[in-house]
Enzyme design. Structure first.
Site, mmCIF file in Angstrom:
data_model
loop_
_atom_site.group_PDB
_atom_site.id
_atom_site.type_symbol
_atom_site.label_atom_id
_atom_site.label_comp_id
_atom_site.label_asym_id
_atom_site.label_seq_id
_atom_site.Cartn_x
_atom_site.Cartn_y
_atom_site.Cartn_z
ATOM 1 N N ASP A 268 4.496 -16.660 -5.899
ATOM 2 C CA ASP A 268 5.180 -15.658 -5.075
ATOM 3 C C ASP A 268 6.585 -16.101 -4.674
ATOM 4 O OD1 ASP A 268 2.863 -14.267 -5.233
ATOM 5 O OD2 ASP A 268 2.502 -14.106 -3.085
ATOM 6 N N HIS B 155 3.295 -20.785 -4.745
ATOM 7 C CA HIS B 155 4.671 -20.335 -4.471
ATOM 8 C C HIS B 155 5.652 -21.169 -5.283
ATOM 9 C CE1 HIS B 155 2.344 -19.052 -0.938
ATOM 10 N NE2 HIS B 155 3.231 -18.061 -0.816
#
Length: 727
Positions: free
Chosen positions: A98, A250
């Protein structure tokens, strides 16, 4: 009829002239400023500094969420009338990243994935994809899938449908421009498991499904954003009992070195256990989530990426420019403070003399063109001179009776010379040809001298190497706001500069209002030239190149009438700026000249070019970034930085006022001067640049005089230095 036609034609020509003046004067500079602000606003947008909402809303209950969603898998398909969920089959693992792409960590993540022949899904934000389109293209080229993660990363739970549509469309626009694709995958910011859906987030998921997107959450959270350590990231990312999983990681949002290190161990470890690392559609045996974009949609995306990249580069350039101008401003202020103080101590010390006292008579040249309102005050101030003088008023074809006014005064040692209108340089050369003395003082027809001015002005000629002397020009009509601003500029920007340039031995300009020349020095350089509109700067540079010294006499005060309207100020500074550029270009060979005469080229010409032509063009960046910082950036830091610059300017201004024995009360308008006056000067300078670069020719512009500057104050009633200067 013919007469009326000619009248209409003449009126139309005048009207057309007025219409043509507006674009040249305002339109292009305004467009430049608007373009800069637009680039800064675009940068603020793609950096999530505007329109971003990083708040996470509290839970809102789950009674409206279907049970099959709460108990289902991490892939939610709400595109039809009956929402369904999907789970990844056993021994298949979908890595998802992300918040990227990040210029530092995303390439390292991609390198590890490529090393271990693994695919993943990258849920990119539009802001990052717009800034780093090459990384999005690399993801696609290396077989990874792209998903939307909104443009600005807001919590969508309580956003309007219009805002949601905007976030999706802008995110798609960025991806289309970066990689030429569209995607049907979407992950809401701040999402977690499907079981965490509530009454606030579920309607958003339904609406996004109606727009054709599949919502992908996760069922295995590595919590790498907490930086718990490589071993802990691996433990949390590993599914139990061979189950399939969508793992949340992430590749942006901070230091991700633990994520990269964990991947390098995690991938081979789970591959050894029989896991396959696939895209989401590969793991689900579904059609690709990507579709190619072409035609107008593709070009819109590419145009968007181009604009964002342009804003990035332009903003980076502006930041560099701001750093340069900040360094120049601070350096110049420090240099002025140091050298002007040194100059004042040198010329004020007891017993200081330029050489033997100069007592012989001098000639004062007063070129005058339509100076009927001022000329009598000018001539009468000269009659009070403490030094023996002759006065030559050269009437340059005036149509208002200037010459008759002087002749009617019937004063001794005052001669009037009439000539057809030929310009100020020609008038001065005519005066030189008729002057009786070797030292020549030049002044403007709207200026008045104090009784001691001429005496103080000519004393430096006791040094035989001095060819010209600059006096101390002061604003006489300082009671208006524009006059007060110019008063600050004269005291701080001109006279403080002259002290500095005097110490550096590279004085660039003898002011037309009060200057003195050795007649033989002027004759050696061919007199006053009409090659430029700044004849005073032109002749000063020529004297430097001829090997003469040019110095500053602080006590040779002259009171001049400054422009009283913005229009008059504009005309004057436009001529000054353009004329200075002409003079710099004319004397550019001084840069390579050798010997003592080359000092001006090595020191003076670069300083003049930097501080009078280039640096003022960058000065508005301070105000542009002030506005940007107030609206989009860290307001407190921005205000503090701007106030710091203003405080430094105030210190310099106060020091300059003290050196010139001026009252400090006029400095009250300094902050407003910095906000408004500097912008006027910027646009004037920009217009001068445009005129110079386009090869335009600017004619001499006569300012309208009012005659408000009367006889100078009596030296006997001047205030002492501690109390300021004359009123």
């Amino acid at each position: 009829m013919a007469s009326r036609a000619r009248h209409r034609a003449a009126t139309g020509a005048r009207d057309g002239s007025r219409q043509r003046r507006l674009p040249l004067r305002f339109l292009l500079p305004a467009l430049v400023l608007v373009a800069l602000m637009a680039m800064l606003m675009l940068r603020g947008y793609v950096h999530s500094e505007i329109l971003a909402d990083h708040r996470v809303r509290p839970a809102a209950g789950t009674d409206r969420v279907p049970e099959n969603i709460l108990a289902g898998g991490p892939v939610i398909d709400a595109r039809g009338s009956r929402p369904t969920t999907l789970s990844v089959p056993d021994h298949r693992l979908v890595l998802t990243f992300d918040d990227g792409p990040d210029p530092v960590w995303t390439p390292r993540v991609l390198d590890v994935l490529k090393k271990h022949d693994a695919h993943a899904v990258f849920f990119v934000t539009g802001t990052m994809a717009s800034r780093y389109p090459g990384l999005v293209q690399r993801m696609v080229d290396e077989g990874h899938e792209i998903g939307l993660h909104t443009f600005n990363h807001p919590d969508l739970s309580y956003q309007s449908k219009r805002r949601i549509d905007w976030e999706l469309s802008q995110n798609q626009l960025a991806i289309s421009g970066a990689a030429g694709i569209r995607t049907s995958l979407f992950r809401p910011p701040y999402s977690s498991y499907s079981a965490a859906m509530d009454n606030a987030s579920w309607p958003v998921t339904e609406y996004i499904g109606s727009r054709g997107y599949v919502t992908v959450v996760n069922n295995t959270d590595s919590e790498d954003w907490r930086k718990p350590g490589v071993d802990e990231i691996i433990r949390r990312a590993t599914p139990k009992n061979g189950k399939g999983a969508i793992v949340l990681m992430h590749d942006s949002g901070g230091d991700r070195h633990q994520t990269v290190q964990a991947l390098d161990r995690f991938l081979p470890g789970l591959k050894a256990q029989g896991y396959a690392f696939q895209n989401l559609t590969e793991a689900l045996d579904a059609p690709s989530a990507h579709t190619r974009v072409s035609g107008l949609a593709l070009w819109k995306g590419k145009a968007w990426i181009f604009l964002v990249q342009a804003s990035e580069h332009i903003t980076d350039g502006l930041v560099v420019g701001l750093a340069i101008i900040g360094s120049l401003v601070i350096g110049r202020f420090l240099l002025m403070l140091l050298l002007s103080g040194w100059h004042a101590r040198r010329v004020r010390r007891r017993g200081f003399r330029w050489g033997p006292p100069v007592t012989e008579p001098v000639s004062v040249l007063v070129p005058a063109y339509n100076e009927a309102k001022c000329i009598e005050n000018t001539v009468r101030s000269l009659m009070a001179s403490e030094h023996p003088i002759e006065v030559l008023v050269i009437d340059d074809g005036s149509s208002d009776g200037t010459a008759r006014i002087v002749e009617a005064m019937g004063l001794p040692n005052v001669r009037v010379i009439r000539q057809l209108n030929a310009g100020k340089p020609a008038a001065l050369n005519r005066g030189l040809a008729n002057a009786r003395h070797d030292i020549v003082v030049m002044m403007d027809g709207d200026t008045v001298f104090e009784p001691a001015t001429v005496r103080e002005l000519v004393q430096p000629f006791g040094d035989p190497g001095v060819g010209a002397v600059a006096g101390n020009a002061k604003v006489g009509n300082r009671d208006t706001l524009i006059g007060a601003w110019q008063h600050i500029e004269y005291v701080m920007g001109f006279n403080l500069d002259r002290r500095m340039y005097d110490m550096l031995r590279c004085m660039p300009t003898i002011p037309g209002a009060v200057g003195a020349f050795r007649r033989s020095a002027l004759q050696r350089i061919g007199g006053m030239s009409d090659d430029t509109l700044a004849e005073d700067t032109d002749v000063t540079m020529a004297l430097h190149r001829d090997g003469w010294k040019v110095v500053y006499a602080e006590n040779a005060r002259a009171w001049t009438e400054a422009p009283e309207t913005v229009q008059q100020l504009w005309s004057q500074r436009y001529r000054w700026s353009y004329g200075t550029m002409q003079a710099i270009w004319k004397h550019r060979r001084a840069l390579v000249e050798r010997g003592p005469s080359g000092r001006f080229g090595r020191v003076g010409l670069p300083l003049v070019s930097l501080f009078m032509v280039l640096a003022p063009l960058l000065a508005p960046l301070i105000d542009v970034f002030l506005v940007y910082g107030l609206v989009f950036g860290p307001t407190a830091k921005t205000v503090s930085a701007w106030l710091g610059v203003l405080a430094l300017q105030a210190v310099c201004a106060a020091y300059a006022f003290r050196l010139d024995r001026e009252r400090m009360t006029h400095l009250i308008s300094l902050p407003l001067q910095q906000i408004l006056y500097r912008q006027i000067m910027y646009v004037v300078l920009l217009q001068s640049w445009i005129t110079a670069l386009t090869g335009g020719r600017l004619r001499w512009q006569k300012l309208r005089r009012t005659g408000v500057v009367g006889a100078p104050p009596d030296p006997a009633v001047r205030q002492p230095a501690a109390d300021g200067g004359p009123v």
